[in-house]
Design a protein around this motif. Structure first.
Motif, PDB file in Angstrom:
ATOM      1  N   TYR A  98     -40.578 158.010 104.890  1.00  0.00           N
ATOM      2  CA  TYR A  98     -39.988 158.316 103.585  1.00  0.00           C
ATOM      3  C   TYR A  98     -41.114 158.632 102.601  1.00  0.00           C
ATOM      4  O   TYR A  98     -42.298 158.368 102.869  1.00  0.00           O
ATOM      5  N   LEU A  99     -40.747 159.177 101.481  1.00  0.00           N
ATOM      6  CA  LEU A  99     -41.673 159.425 100.386  1.00  0.00           C
ATOM      7  C   LEU A  99     -41.478 158.352  99.330  1.00  0.00           C
ATOM      8  O   LEU A  99     -40.370 157.843  99.138  1.00  0.00           O
ATOM      9  N   ALA A 100     -42.563 157.989  98.640  1.00  0.00           N
ATOM     10  CA  ALA A 100     -42.518 156.917  97.654  1.00  0.00           C
ATOM     11  C   ALA A 100     -42.862 157.449  96.272  1.00  0.00           C
ATOM     12  O   ALA A 100     -43.727 158.323  96.123  1.00  0.00           O
ATOM     13  N   PHE A 101     -42.208 156.900  95.272  1.00  0.00           N
ATOM     14  CA  PHE A 101     -42.540 157.133  93.863  1.00  0.00           C
ATOM     15  C   PHE A 101     -42.632 155.769  93.217  1.00  0.00           C
ATOM     16  O   PHE A 101     -41.689 154.977  93.268  1.00  0.00           O
ATOM     17  N   LEU A 102     -43.777 155.467  92.601  1.00  0.00           N
ATOM     18  CA  LEU A 102     -44.010 154.159  91.993  1.00  0.00           C
ATOM     19  C   LEU A 102     -44.573 154.347  90.601  1.00  0.00           C
ATOM     20  O   LEU A 102     -45.550 155.072  90.414  1.00  0.00           O
ATOM     21  N   GLY A 103     -43.964 153.703  89.615  1.00  0.00           N
ATOM     22  CA  GLY A 103     -44.494 153.817  88.262  1.00  0.00           C
ATOM     23  C   GLY A 103     -43.452 153.578  87.197  1.00  0.00           C
ATOM     24  O   GLY A 103     -42.677 152.633  87.265  1.00  0.00           O
ATOM     25  N   ARG A 104     -43.423 154.462  86.205  1.00  0.00           N
ATOM     26  CA  ARG A 104     -42.445 154.396  85.115  1.00  0.00           C
ATOM     27  C   ARG A 104     -41.470 155.566  85.234  1.00  0.00           C
ATOM     28  O   ARG A 104     -41.847 156.654  85.654  1.00  0.00           O
ATOM     29  N   ILE A 105     -40.250 155.327  84.805  1.00  0.00           N
ATOM     30  CA  ILE A 105     -39.306 156.425  84.645  1.00  0.00           C
ATOM     31  C   ILE A 105     -39.538 157.011  83.261  1.00  0.00           C
ATOM     32  O   ILE A 105     -39.152 156.430  82.245  1.00  0.00           O
ATOM     33  N   SER A 106     -40.218 158.125  83.210  1.00  0.00           N
ATOM     34  CA  SER A 106     -40.528 158.767  81.933  1.00  0.00           C
ATOM     35  C   SER A 106     -40.731 160.258  82.176  1.00  0.00           C
ATOM     36  O   SER A 106     -41.076 160.675  83.290  1.00  0.00           O
ATOM     37  N   PRO A 107     -40.514 161.076  81.146  1.00  0.00           N
ATOM     38  CA  PRO A 107     -40.617 162.533  81.342  1.00  0.00           C
ATOM     39  C   PRO A 107     -41.967 162.982  81.868  1.00  0.00           C
ATOM     40  O   PRO A 107     -42.038 163.900  82.694  1.00  0.00           O
ATOM     41  N   GLU A 108     -43.061 162.356  81.421  1.00  0.00           N
ATOM     42  CA  GLU A 108     -44.387 162.805  81.840  1.00  0.00           C
ATOM     43  C   GLU A 108     -44.697 162.434  83.290  1.00  0.00           C
ATOM     44  O   GLU A 108     -45.538 163.060  83.928  1.00  0.00           O
ATOM     45  N   LYS A 109     -44.029 161.414  83.827  1.00  0.00           N
ATOM     46  CA  LYS A 109     -44.248 161.021  85.222  1.00  0.00           C
ATOM     47  C   LYS A 109     -43.443 161.891  86.189  1.00  0.00           C
ATOM     48  O   LYS A 109     -43.701 161.872  87.392  1.00  0.00           O
ATOM     49  N   ARG A 110     -42.449 162.602  85.690  1.00  0.00           N
ATOM     50  CA  ARG A 110     -41.654 163.584  86.431  1.00  0.00           C
ATOM     51  C   ARG A 110     -40.998 163.042  87.699  1.00  0.00           C
ATOM     52  O   ARG A 110     -41.153 163.622  88.798  1.00  0.00           O
ATOM     53  N   PRO A 111     -40.211 161.980  87.599  1.00  0.00           N
ATOM     54  CA  PRO A 111     -39.435 161.574  88.773  1.00  0.00           C
ATOM     55  C   PRO A 111     -38.430 162.629  89.209  1.00  0.00           C
ATOM     56  O   PRO A 111     -38.042 162.653  90.382  1.00  0.00           O
ATOM     57  N   ASP A 112     -38.045 163.517  88.288  1.00  0.00           N
ATOM     58  CA  ASP A 112     -37.142 164.614  88.675  1.00  0.00           C
ATOM     59  C   ASP A 112     -37.821 165.538  89.679  1.00  0.00           C
ATOM     60  O   ASP A 112     -37.179 166.025  90.631  1.00  0.00           O
ATOM     61  N   ARG A 113     -39.111 165.765  89.513  1.00  0.00           N
ATOM     62  CA  ARG A 113     -39.853 166.559  90.495  1.00  0.00           C
ATOM     63  C   ARG A 113     -39.877 165.848  91.850  1.00  0.00           C
ATOM     64  O   ARG A 113     -39.724 166.493  92.896  1.00  0.00           O
ATOM     65  N   ALA A 114     -40.090 164.539  91.819  1.00  0.00           N
ATOM     66  CA  ALA A 114     -40.131 163.791  93.078  1.00  0.00           C
ATOM     67  C   ALA A 114     -38.814 163.912  93.826  1.00  0.00           C
ATOM     68  O   ALA A 114     -38.793 164.095  95.055  1.00  0.00           O
ATOM     69  N   ILE A 115     -37.716 163.825  93.109  1.00  0.00           N
ATOM     70  CA  ILE A 115     -36.397 163.948  93.736  1.00  0.00           C
ATOM     71  C   ILE A 115     -36.228 165.337  94.344  1.00  0.00           C
ATOM     72  O   ILE A 115     -35.748 165.488  95.483  1.00  0.00           O
ATOM     73  N   ALA A 116     -36.643 166.355  93.617  1.00  0.00           N
ATOM     74  CA  ALA A 116     -36.508 167.726  94.123  1.00  0.00           C
ATOM     75  C   ALA A 116     -37.403 167.971  95.335  1.00  0.00           C
ATOM     76  O   ALA A 116     -37.000 168.644  96.294  1.00  0.00           O
ATOM     77  N   ILE A 117     -38.623 167.440  95.317  1.00  0.00           N
ATOM     78  CA  ILE A 117     -39.541 167.616  96.451  1.00  0.00           C
ATOM     79  C   ILE A 117     -38.960 166.975  97.708  1.00  0.00           C
ATOM     80  O   ILE A 117     -38.946 167.569  98.795  1.00  0.00           O
ATOM     81  N   ALA A 118     -38.473 165.746  97.571  1.00  0.00           N
ATOM     82  CA  ALA A 118     -37.910 165.049  98.722  1.00  0.00           C
ATOM     83  C   ALA A 118     -36.689 165.779  99.268  1.00  0.00           C
ATOM     84  O   ALA A 118     -36.503 165.883 100.493  1.00  0.00           O
ATOM     85  N   ALA A 119     -35.861 166.272  98.363  1.00  0.00           N
ATOM     86  CA  ALA A 119     -34.660 166.990  98.808  1.00  0.00           C
ATOM     87  C   ALA A 119     -35.034 168.240  99.590  1.00  0.00           C
ATOM     88  O   ALA A 119     -34.457 168.527 100.656  1.00  0.00           O
ATOM     89  N   ARG A 120     -35.991 168.993  99.096  1.00  0.00           N
ATOM     90  CA  ARG A 120     -36.401 170.225  99.778  1.00  0.00           C
ATOM     91  C   ARG A 120     -37.119 169.923 101.088  1.00  0.00           C
ATOM     92  O   ARG A 120     -37.037 170.709 102.043  1.00  0.00           O
ATOM     93  N   ALA A 121     -37.819 168.793 101.150  1.00  0.00           N
ATOM     94  CA  ALA A 121     -38.532 168.428 102.381  1.00  0.00           C
ATOM     95  C   ALA A 121     -37.613 167.766 103.399  1.00  0.00           C
ATOM     96  O   ALA A 121     -38.021 167.569 104.550  1.00  0.00           O
ATOM     97  N   GLY A 122     -36.427 167.391 102.977  1.00  0.00           N
ATOM     98  CA  GLY A 122     -35.486 166.758 103.891  1.00  0.00           C
ATOM     99  C   GLY A 122     -35.860 165.340 104.263  1.00  0.00           C
ATOM    100  O   GLY A 122     -35.569 164.876 105.372  1.00  0.00           O
ATOM    101  N   LEU A 123     -36.490 164.618 103.330  1.00  0.00           N
ATOM    102  CA  LEU A 123     -36.917 163.239 103.593  1.00  0.00           C
ATOM    103  C   LEU A 123     -36.306 162.286 102.572  1.00  0.00           C
ATOM    104  O   LEU A 123     -36.012 162.672 101.430  1.00  0.00           O
TER     105      LEU A 123
END
Length: 396
Positions: free
Chosen positions: A207-232
């Motif tokens: 799996y892929l991991a994201f650790l930190g704060r939920i904030s616009p500058e940390k871009r968890p939305d990008r992490a979600i999109a990357i994982a979705a496109r990678a199928g993980l």
């Protein structure tokens, strides 16, 4: 007149820290244990129970300085745990105290205690950004201030122009770029204990991991999109501050709900980090701001987990591209890097951490700076009066 110390010049990136050379002299002052005050923010205890990057670094540094034989006093919240002498400045961490509305008065009380005891220490190391600057004029040459946050905010420019002589330490060279001319005395990357996060040679989860704060500058939305496109699968371990609650409610929570591959865990503690980071194929660090350092990157590296990071702020100084992870510039490259992350040698990822980012490296870097400042004071005191206006150049 106080000595003028030139900014340190970065050494080769393979060096554990960009440091001045250690001081040696005939009376063995270079090996005398130092009396050191560490002044921590009060938002979290030292070490934090959950999230808290600055307080975590202060704790790591304090404990390592004690281990190396120095006499250390920690000014922090009363629920802190330390082998140093603790001066409790609040009963508990301010973020965890529902009765606290404004943190500033508590920091002012702490700084008054520090001021009253300033003569007890060879060096006073501040980690509270700007609050102490007006209080330390009489002993500024016995202080170091590590700046832990972003420095591209417009309100900081007039402040640092008003206090240009305070000795400052950056946590990356990228962090320095927006600043006016100030008294930089070194760049010291963060470090964590070598045994805190054990090496995981064969991760148990893909799996892929994201650790930190939920904030616009940390871009968890990008992490979600990357994982979705990678199928993980993507596991998100993060806190939501009050200031970011609307961003969570309106942007990220709906994305989590819409993606079956995404699991939101919430905040995790130090005991949970090894499994969370160590069993991931890669850590996603898809930031969209000038990150001053990014502690989670070296925490992942300590486990042997490669980091896929967007090229911003300190990222190029922390990640060795193609060795400890991949530095990317867009979403396509990030998705492509996910496929390559599993082919990196996790032992080399861990070796990079051990060579550059342990707490031993960090503490020795700071001690070198402490002693350099002490030597500069001695040199200034011994100089003839006619030379008092000539700047002292300290070369890294």
């Amino acid at each position: 007149m106080s000595p003028v110390i030139s900014p340190s010049t970065p050494a080769d990136r393979s060096s554990p820290a960009y440091l001045p050379r250690p001081v040696h002299n005939s009376d063995h002052a270079a090996v005398r244990p130092l009396r050191i005050a560490q002044i921590a923010p009060l938002a979290e205890c030292c070490p934090p129970r959950l999230y808290g990057g600055t307080e975590r670094i202060v704790s790591f540094l304090t404990e390592e300085l004690v281990r190396q034989g120095h006499d250390v006093t920690l000014f922090a919240s009363g629920d802190s745990r330390t082998n140093a002498t603790l001066v409790p400045c609040t009963d508990m961490a301010l973020r965890l105290n529902p009765a606290v509305r404004d943190p500033i008065p508590y920091h002012m009380i702490m700084l008054d205690q520090v001021r009253r005891r300033a003569d007890d220490f060879d060096i006073l190391h501040f980690h509270v950004d700007v609050l102490h600057a007006p209080l330390i004029h009489a002993f500024a040459d016995r202080t170091v201030t590590t700046l832990h946050g972003r420095l591209d905010l417009p309100d900081l420019v007039p402040f640092y122009r008003a206090f240009p002589d305070i000795p400052l330490v950056s946590i990356s060279d990228a962090q320095r770029r927006p600043m006016p001319p100030v008294n930089w005395v070194g760049t010291v990357p963060h470090g964590v204990p070598a045994d805190l996060l054990p090496f995981v040679p064969a991760p148990a989860g893909d799996y892929l991991a994201f650790l930190g704060r939920i904030s616009p500058e940390k871009r968890p939305d990008r992490a979600i999109a990357i994982a979705a496109r990678a199928g993980l699968p993507l596991k998100i371990a993060a806190k939501v501050d009050k200031v970011d609650q609307a961003y969570w409610d309106e942007v990220i929570a709906p994305l989590v709900a819409a993606h079956a591959n995404v699991t939101f865990i919430g905040e995790i503690n130090d005991q949970q980090k090894p499994a969370f980071l160590g069993n991931a194929r890669a850590l996603l660090f898809p930031i969209d701001w000038p990150e001053p350092f990014g502690l989670v990157m070296i925490e992942a590296m300590a486990c042997g987990t490669p980091v896929i990071a967007f090229c911003s702020g300190s990222v190029p100084e922390v990640i060795d591209d193609g060795v400890s992870g991949f530095i990317v510039h867009d979403m396509d490259a990030a998705v492509e890097a996910v496929g390559r992350a599993g082919h990196l040698d996790r032992a080399q990822v861990r070796e990079t951490f051990m060579r550059r980012f342990t707490v031993d490296h960090m503490a020795r870097a700071y001690v070198s700076i402490y002693r350099r400042l002490a030597a500069s004071r001695c040199t200034e005191a011994d100089r003839p009066l006619a030379d008092s206006d000539a700047p002292l150049q300290v070369v890294a």
